[in-house]
Structures are given as structure tokens and as C-alpha cells.
Design a protein around this motif. Structure first.
Motif, short mmCIF file in Angstrom:
data_model
loop_
_atom_site.label_atom_id
_atom_site.label_comp_id
_atom_site.label_asym_id
_atom_site.label_seq_id
_atom_site.Cartn_x
_atom_site.Cartn_y
_atom_site.Cartn_z
N GLU A 61 -2.72 -4.20 2.61
CA GLU A 61 -3.92 -4.99 2.41
C GLU A 61 -3.60 -6.47 2.55
O GLU A 61 -2.56 -6.94 2.07
CB GLU A 61 -4.53 -4.70 1.03
CG GLU A 61 -4.94 -3.24 0.85
CD GLU A 61 -5.57 -2.98 -0.50
OE1 GLU A 61 -6.11 -3.93 -1.11
OE2 GLU A 61 -5.50 -1.83 -0.97
N GLU A 109 -8.19 -3.82 4.50
CA GLU A 109 -7.29 -2.67 4.48
C GLU A 109 -6.87 -2.27 5.90
O GLU A 109 -7.72 -1.99 6.75
CB GLU A 109 -7.95 -1.49 3.78
CG GLU A 109 -8.28 -1.76 2.32
CD GLU A 109 -8.92 -0.57 1.65
OE1 GLU A 109 -9.78 0.10 2.27
OE2 GLU A 109 -8.56 -0.28 0.49
N GLY A 134 0.81 -1.20 0.00
CA GLY A 134 0.00 0.00 0.00
C GLY A 134 0.85 1.25 0.00
O GLY A 134 2.05 1.22 0.28
N PHE A 163 -9.82 -7.87 -0.11
CA PHE A 163 -8.64 -7.40 0.61
C PHE A 163 -9.06 -6.54 1.80
O PHE A 163 -9.84 -5.60 1.65
CB PHE A 163 -7.71 -6.62 -0.31
CG PHE A 163 -6.78 -7.50 -1.10
CD1 PHE A 163 -5.62 -8.00 -0.53
CD2 PHE A 163 -7.07 -7.84 -2.41
CE1 PHE A 163 -4.75 -8.81 -1.24
CE2 PHE A 163 -6.21 -8.65 -3.15
CZ PHE A 163 -5.06 -9.14 -2.56
N ASN A 185 0.05 1.98 4.56
CA ASN A 185 -1.15 1.19 4.31
C ASN A 185 -0.77 -0.19 3.78
O ASN A 185 0.24 -0.34 3.09
CB ASN A 185 -2.06 1.91 3.30
CG ASN A 185 -2.57 3.24 3.83
OD1 ASN A 185 -3.23 3.29 4.85
ND2 ASN A 185 -2.24 4.33 3.15
#
Length: 226
Positions: A85, A101, A53, A99, A83
Motif C-alpha cells: 500500500e 493498494e 502487505g 492508501f 501486496n
């Protein structure tokens, strides 16, 4: 988390100076730099299916420049938001995949050496980082009750409490003029960021009960030095 980050900021700021010193025949110039970057973050693991991410980081660095040596050094603090996932499913028996998050906040105490390829213009940068990070936090709290693929009963919330103290290594390069440089940096986690999950009596049916993962981060940004 906020209290720990504030303490790290105060400690690092105490070391940032803008004075000049004399040592032997070398003029040692101390200053400080402000850095910022966009990042790509991932955890390399065989336990989960992950997708890297985006994120960002910013920080301050104290710089030590010895003109007649082949290297400079810097140390300081970087703060980041990343970030990530992880592949899961809405219910235990669902065949639908989605996914999940997560986001993670981190503070890194940094010590870097800078090898002068072209003095004032191009350096190779490498060194260790001591990191304190948050647990994995949900970007969408509705995904807390999702389940992680590769396991039968492991929920998305079960894996959030990852190890919070980690040791990383960084290597990269800086190019530009004396006070403004573009930077590229690759950060790899030497320690197992998922190790703490093994101490939480999780239901690991259907998957591996041993958790192992190493964080990776690619940062592209700039640094302004004074």
C-alpha cells in the motif's frame, strides 16, 4: 508475464533430480523439496509512504546433501504474490488521505547454501536470488486516478511500471526433522526496484525526481523434502 514464468518453471524442473551419485569418498544425495510460506512485503523508500502487505509464495527446490561437509546447497524456483500500500489522495487538491493498494507477482531463481548447525535438524540458510516481477497492479482499478502523496501531479498509475529484473539476497533458518522443516527467511532487494521510473518523464513536481527503493520480504513457512 505468464510466458516468462512458464519458461522459468521448465528450466528449473529440468534440474530437479532424485538420483544418488558418488563423488570421491562422499555420498552426494540429490533430491527435491516443495516449499510454501506466508509473507510480509514492503518497499523501503524515501519517495513514498508505504505500508507492508501480506502475501504468499510457493516453490520447488533441488537439494544437494553432502553428509561429511558443514553445508548443503539447494537451488530452484519460487513464485510469489505480494501486496503493498502507498499513501495517496483521491484528487490533486484533496486533503483526504488514503492508501492505494497494489499487488505484485514475482518469480525468483534461488541458490542457497545451508550451514549445518545441527545436521538434519537446524540450518542457517543464505544466498542470492534473481527475480523477475510484474509491474505494480491495482487491487481496485478505481484507484488508478488517485495521486501519490509527496508529489503534486504524480498519479497512482504513473508509478506502476517499476523495474522488473532485480537481484535479492536471502538469509534465514530452517528447523525440524530430516524431511520436514519450518523456515523463516528475510529477503532484501540489492537493486533499486524503482529505478525504471526515472526513465519515464514523470511529473515529479513537489517531490524528489530521483527514485530509489529496495524491496523487503519476510517469509514464514515450511519445506517438505524427498
Amino acid at each position: 508475464m505468464k510466458k516468462q514464468l512458464l519458461l522459468l518453471v521448465v528450466i528449473t524442473t529440468c534440474f530437479v533430480t532424485t538420483n544418488f551419485a558418488q563423488r570421491g569418498n562422499y555420498r552426494i544425495s540429490n533430491g527435491f523439496g516443495v516449499t510454501g510460506a506466508i509473507t510480509k512485503f514492503d518497499i523501503t523508500t524515501n519517495n513514498f509512504v508505504t505500508k507492508q502487505g501480506d502475501g504468499f509464495l510457493g516453490g520447488i527446490l533441488a537439494t544437494v546433501d553432502v553428509p561429511h561437509k558443514f553445508y548443503n546447497v539447494s537451488f530452484g524456483l519460487q513464485l510469489s504474490e505480494s501486496n503493498l500500500e502507498i499513501l495517496g489522495r483521491p484528487t490533486i487538491a484533496s486533503t483526504e488521505e488514503t492508501f492505494i493498494e497494489y499487488k505484485m507477482f514475482a518469480a525468483q531463481l534461488v541458490f542457497l547454501g545451508h550451514i549445518k548447525i545441527i545436521p538434519n535438524h537446524f540450518t542457517i540458510d543464505l544466498g542470492p536470488m534473481l527475480q523477475y516481477n510484474s509491474s505494480l497492479e491495482f487491487k481496485d482499478k478505481a484507484q488508478k486516478n488517485h495521486y501519490i502523496n509527496n508529489y503534486t501531479n504524480l498519479s497512482a498509475e504513473d508509478i506502476a511500471n517499476i523495474s522488473q529484473f532485480n537481484l535479492n539476497g536471502a538469509i534465514g533458518a530452517s528447523v525440524g526433522i530430516k524431511n520436514v522443516k519450518l523456515k523463516a527467511q528475510y529477503i532484501y532487494g540489492f537493486t533499486n526496484i524503482l529505478k525504471k521510473l526515472e526513465n519515464q518523464n514523470l511529473d515529479t513536481a513537489g517531490g524528489n525526481a530521483r527514485f530509489k527503493g529496495n524491496q523487503t520480504m519476510l517469509a514464514l513457512g515450511a519445506i517438505l523434502t524427498f
